[in-house]
Design an enzyme around this catalytic site. Structure first.
Site, PDB file in Angstrom:
ATOM      1  N   ASP A 149      -8.246   2.112   3.709  1.00  0.00           N
ATOM      2  CA  ASP A 149      -8.822   0.901   4.278  1.00  0.00           C
ATOM      3  C   ASP A 149      -9.507   0.174   3.143  1.00  0.00           C
ATOM      4  OD1 ASP A 149      -9.178  -0.601   6.841  1.00  0.00           O
ATOM      5  OD2 ASP A 149     -11.250  -0.569   6.146  1.00  0.00           O
ATOM      6  N   LYS A 164      -2.550  -4.035 -12.764  1.00  0.00           N
ATOM      7  CA  LYS A 164      -3.415  -4.049 -11.570  1.00  0.00           C
ATOM      8  C   LYS A 164      -3.839  -2.620 -11.218  1.00  0.00           C
ATOM      9  CE  LYS A 164      -3.980  -5.192  -6.739  1.00  0.00           C
ATOM     10  NZ  LYS A 164      -3.403  -5.506  -5.435  1.00  0.00           N
ATOM     11  N   LYS A 166       0.843  -1.201   0.000  1.00  0.00           N
ATOM     12  CA  LYS A 166       0.000   0.000   0.000  1.00  0.00           C
ATOM     13  C   LYS A 166       0.874   1.245   0.000  1.00  0.00           C
ATOM     14  CE  LYS A 166      -4.012  -1.580   2.622  1.00  0.00           C
ATOM     15  NZ  LYS A 166      -4.813  -1.216   3.783  1.00  0.00           N
TER      16      LYS A 166
HETATM   17  P1  IMP Z   1      -6.637  -3.154   5.829  1.00  0.00           P
HETATM   18  O1  IMP Z   1      -7.133  -2.176   4.798  1.00  0.00           O
HETATM   19  O2  IMP Z   1      -5.219  -2.886   6.215  1.00  0.00           O
HETATM   20  O3  IMP Z   1      -7.585  -3.311   6.958  1.00  0.00           O
HETATM   21  O4  IMP Z   1      -6.520  -4.583   5.153  1.00  0.00           O
HETATM   22  C1  IMP Z   1      -7.322  -4.948   4.111  1.00  0.00           C
HETATM   23  C2  IMP Z   1      -7.136  -6.422   3.787  1.00  0.00           C
HETATM   24  O5  IMP Z   1      -7.896  -6.638   2.602  1.00  0.00           O
HETATM   25  C3  IMP Z   1      -5.697  -6.780   3.442  1.00  0.00           C
HETATM   26  O6  IMP Z   1      -5.020  -7.364   4.498  1.00  0.00           O
HETATM   27  C4  IMP Z   1      -5.891  -7.795   2.322  1.00  0.00           C
HETATM   28  O7  IMP Z   1      -6.090  -9.061   2.867  1.00  0.00           O
HETATM   29  C5  IMP Z   1      -7.177  -7.353   1.667  1.00  0.00           C
HETATM   30  N1  IMP Z   1      -6.882  -6.482   0.505  1.00  0.00           N
HETATM   31  C6  IMP Z   1      -7.039  -5.140   0.389  1.00  0.00           C
HETATM   32  N2  IMP Z   1      -6.649  -4.697  -0.812  1.00  0.00           N
HETATM   33  C7  IMP Z   1      -6.213  -5.807  -1.469  1.00  0.00           C
HETATM   34  C8  IMP Z   1      -5.666  -6.000  -2.762  1.00  0.00           C
HETATM   35  O8  IMP Z   1      -5.446  -5.081  -3.563  1.00  0.00           O
HETATM   36  N3  IMP Z   1      -5.378  -7.275  -3.072  1.00  0.00           N
HETATM   37  C9  IMP Z   1      -5.575  -8.323  -2.229  1.00  0.00           C
HETATM   38  N4  IMP Z   1      -6.057  -8.198  -1.012  1.00  0.00           N
HETATM   39  C10 IMP Z   1      -6.381  -6.934  -0.626  1.00  0.00           C
END
Ligand code: IMP
Length: 201
Positions: free
Chosen positions: A70, A171, A12
């Site tokens: 998020d 992507k 990210k």
């Molecule tokens: P957070 O936004 O840090 O709470 O985490 C979001 C979770 O969603 C991540 O740990 C991933 O498992 C999943 N996630 C979010 N964006 C992606 C992406 O672009 N590819 C794959 N998984 C994603």
């Protein structure tokens, strides 16, 4: 202008840096500043609320404008799960397998899913700039591809490839985060233009 990115996810961080650079934004993480940001509790009911909570906490702790994302995967056949719980769905290392297992009996026509990304910037004066992006696709029958992270190997987009089978640029062009960040970059540029005088970071 220096902004802190409120994430411990290197993928990210890199995506956010790439998009913010052309706006003249120097995007740093806590380690670049010798800080260690507390991980904000994601208690919000929506991606947008959680993005705000993370950005607001980072802004408070660092005194800098803070950007947070998020995001998560919402599966139609599972009533939107894992959704805001995507990062906490099953044990680490078991998330994709758990999801595939729960989708085993689901026929092709009902395997729709989408990713959402909410991006939020909080300024020390309390102002916010936000954006949200989505990417619609389907849940594959098995993991495919080596790229990306998280649920990428089981999320198929238009054309049949999974996110993990795309290059970074491919992507970014179709992803939820790419869409959110493109919108966000436009709104942030507009905000910075109209608040040039009052913001010094
Ligand atoms: P957070 O936004 O840090 O709470 O985490 C979001 C979770 O969603 C991540 O740990 C991933 O498992 C999943 N996630 C979010 N964006 C992606 C992406 O672009 N590819 C794959 N998984 C994603």
């Amino acid at each position: 202008m220096r902004f802190i990115i409120a994430t411990h996810n290197p993928h990210k961080l890199e995506e956010l840096r790439r998009i913010l650079r052309p706006l003249g934004v120097d995007a740093v993480c806590d380690r670049d500043l010798g800080l260690s940001l507390t991980e904000a509790e994601e208690t919000g009911a929506t991606f947008a609320e959680n993005a705000y909570l993370k950005a607001a906490a980072a802004c408070r702790e660092s005194g800098l404008p803070a950007v947070a994302d998020d995001s998560g995967l919402c599966v139609d056949a599972l009533s939107g799960a894992p959704g805001v719980y995507s990062a906490r769905y099953a044990e680490p290392g078991q998330r994709k397998a758990t999801l595939l297992h729960r989708m085993e009996q689901v026929p092709e026509a009902q395997r729709g899913a989408h990713f959402t990304s909410a991006v939020c910037c909080v300024f020390p004066n309390g102002d916010t700039v936000t954006a949200e992006g989505h990417c619609y696709g389907r849940i594959a029958r098995a993991c495919r591809g080596e790229g990306g992270f998280g649920y990428d190997p089981i999320f198929e987009v238009e054309g049949g490839k999974t996110f993990a089978e795309l290059t970074d640029a491919e992507k970014d062009a179709v992803s939820h985060r790419g869409a959110a960040l493109r919108k966000f970059a436009g709104r942030l540029a507009e905000y910075l233009n109209t608040h040039k005088e009052s913001i010094s970071c």
